[in-house]
Structures are given as structure tokens and as C-alpha cells.
Write a protein that holds these residues in place. Structure first.
Motif, mmCIF file in Angstrom:
data_model
loop_
_atom_site.group_PDB
_atom_site.id
_atom_site.type_symbol
_atom_site.label_atom_id
_atom_site.label_comp_id
_atom_site.label_asym_id
_atom_site.label_seq_id
_atom_site.Cartn_x
_atom_site.Cartn_y
_atom_site.Cartn_z
ATOM 1 N N ASP A 14 -10.151 6.672 -3.314
ATOM 2 C CA ASP A 14 -9.110 5.805 -4.082
ATOM 3 C C ASP A 14 -8.363 6.447 -5.279
ATOM 4 O OD1 ASP A 14 -9.367 3.921 -1.951
ATOM 5 O OD2 ASP A 14 -10.943 2.698 -3.332
ATOM 6 N N LYS A 35 5.586 3.935 -2.732
ATOM 7 C CA LYS A 35 4.658 2.707 -2.791
ATOM 8 C C LYS A 35 3.120 3.498 -3.220
ATOM 9 C CE LYS A 35 4.646 -0.174 0.185
ATOM 10 N NZ LYS A 35 4.738 -1.061 1.624
ATOM 11 N N ARG A 36 2.816 2.580 -4.197
ATOM 12 C CA ARG A 36 1.313 2.929 -4.462
ATOM 13 C C ARG A 36 0.728 2.831 -3.483
ATOM 14 N NH1 ARG A 36 -0.857 2.570 -9.886
ATOM 15 N NH2 ARG A 36 -3.275 2.368 -9.758
ATOM 16 N N PRO A 37 -0.509 3.881 -3.413
ATOM 17 C CA PRO A 37 -1.411 3.761 -2.241
ATOM 18 C C PRO A 37 -2.358 2.534 -2.408
ATOM 19 C CG PRO A 37 -2.194 5.473 -3.854
ATOM 20 C CD PRO A 37 -0.601 5.130 -4.218
ATOM 21 N N THR A 38 -2.635 1.902 -1.101
ATOM 22 C CA THR A 38 -3.431 0.851 -1.008
ATOM 23 C C THR A 38 -5.030 1.435 -0.917
ATOM 24 O OG1 THR A 38 -3.407 0.817 1.258
ATOM 25 C CG2 THR A 38 -2.066 -0.721 -0.009
ATOM 26 N N PRO A 39 -5.964 0.693 -1.627
ATOM 27 C CA PRO A 39 -7.386 0.922 -1.657
ATOM 28 C C PRO A 39 -7.994 1.117 -0.272
ATOM 29 C CG PRO A 39 -7.042 -0.581 -3.090
ATOM 30 C CD PRO A 39 -5.814 -0.215 -2.467
ATOM 31 N N THR A 41 -10.330 0.087 2.921
ATOM 32 C CA THR A 41 -10.861 -1.142 3.175
ATOM 33 C C THR A 41 -12.591 -1.018 3.042
ATOM 34 O OG1 THR A 41 -9.117 -1.869 4.383
ATOM 35 C CG2 THR A 41 -11.232 -3.043 4.648
ATOM 36 N N LYS A 46 -12.813 -7.471 3.110
ATOM 37 C CA LYS A 46 -11.672 -7.805 3.934
ATOM 38 C C LYS A 46 -11.309 -9.033 3.825
ATOM 39 C CE LYS A 46 -8.435 -6.368 7.607
ATOM 40 N NZ LYS A 46 -8.418 -5.924 8.905
#
Length: 81
Positions: A14, A35-39, A41, A46
């Protein structure tokens, strides 16, 4: 479930993704940035979305529709103004 090593590896991934995102958007106007990367899962974290067709929700939806129909009928009869 993940152990400590897997969680730390996920955290590293991440952070690496965020660092690359920051470098790729350096000097770019905020409106043009990606867009900022999503962490990634992680197991057990979740958020579970409620089932839209669970028996409880279906029953509540039918009850609400029945109440709305009764109200419209009462308004048409002049019982409710």
C-alpha cells in the motif's frame, strides 16, 4: 486469515503504491491528478454490504408499499388532507 507477516507485506505494498502515485502526480494540478490508490483488501476487513433481497428487507419493503397504498387510498377518500 493473514498473519503478521502478510499484514506487513500488505502495508508495504500500500505504501509503495501511494509513493508511486505521489511521484507520478508531482507538479500536476490537483484537478488533473489521478485518483489515490485504494489499499488492498485484507481478509476479515472488507465491509459487508447488506443483501438487498434478504427476507427481512423484502418484508419491510412490502410493508412500506402497503402503508403507502393505504395512505393514498385514505387521501383519495378525503380521510387525510
Amino acid at each position: 486469515m493473514w498473519g503478521l507477516a502478510e499484514h506487513l507485506a500488505g502495508l508495504q505494498l500500500d505504501e509503495l503504491r501511494v509513493a508511486n502515485w505521489q511521484r507520478s502526480n508531482e507538479g500536476v494540478k490537483p484537478s488533473k491528478q489521478s485518483k489515490r490508490p485504494t489499499p488492498i483488501t485484507r481478509p476479515g476487513t472488507k465491509a459487508k454490504r447488506p443483501d438487498k433481497n434478504s427476507p427481512e428487507r423484502v418484508a419491510r419493503r412490502h410493508a412500506a408499499k402497503r402503508r403507502a397504498a393505504e395512505r393514498r387510498t385514505a387521501i383519495a377518500r378525503g380521510e387525510i388532507t
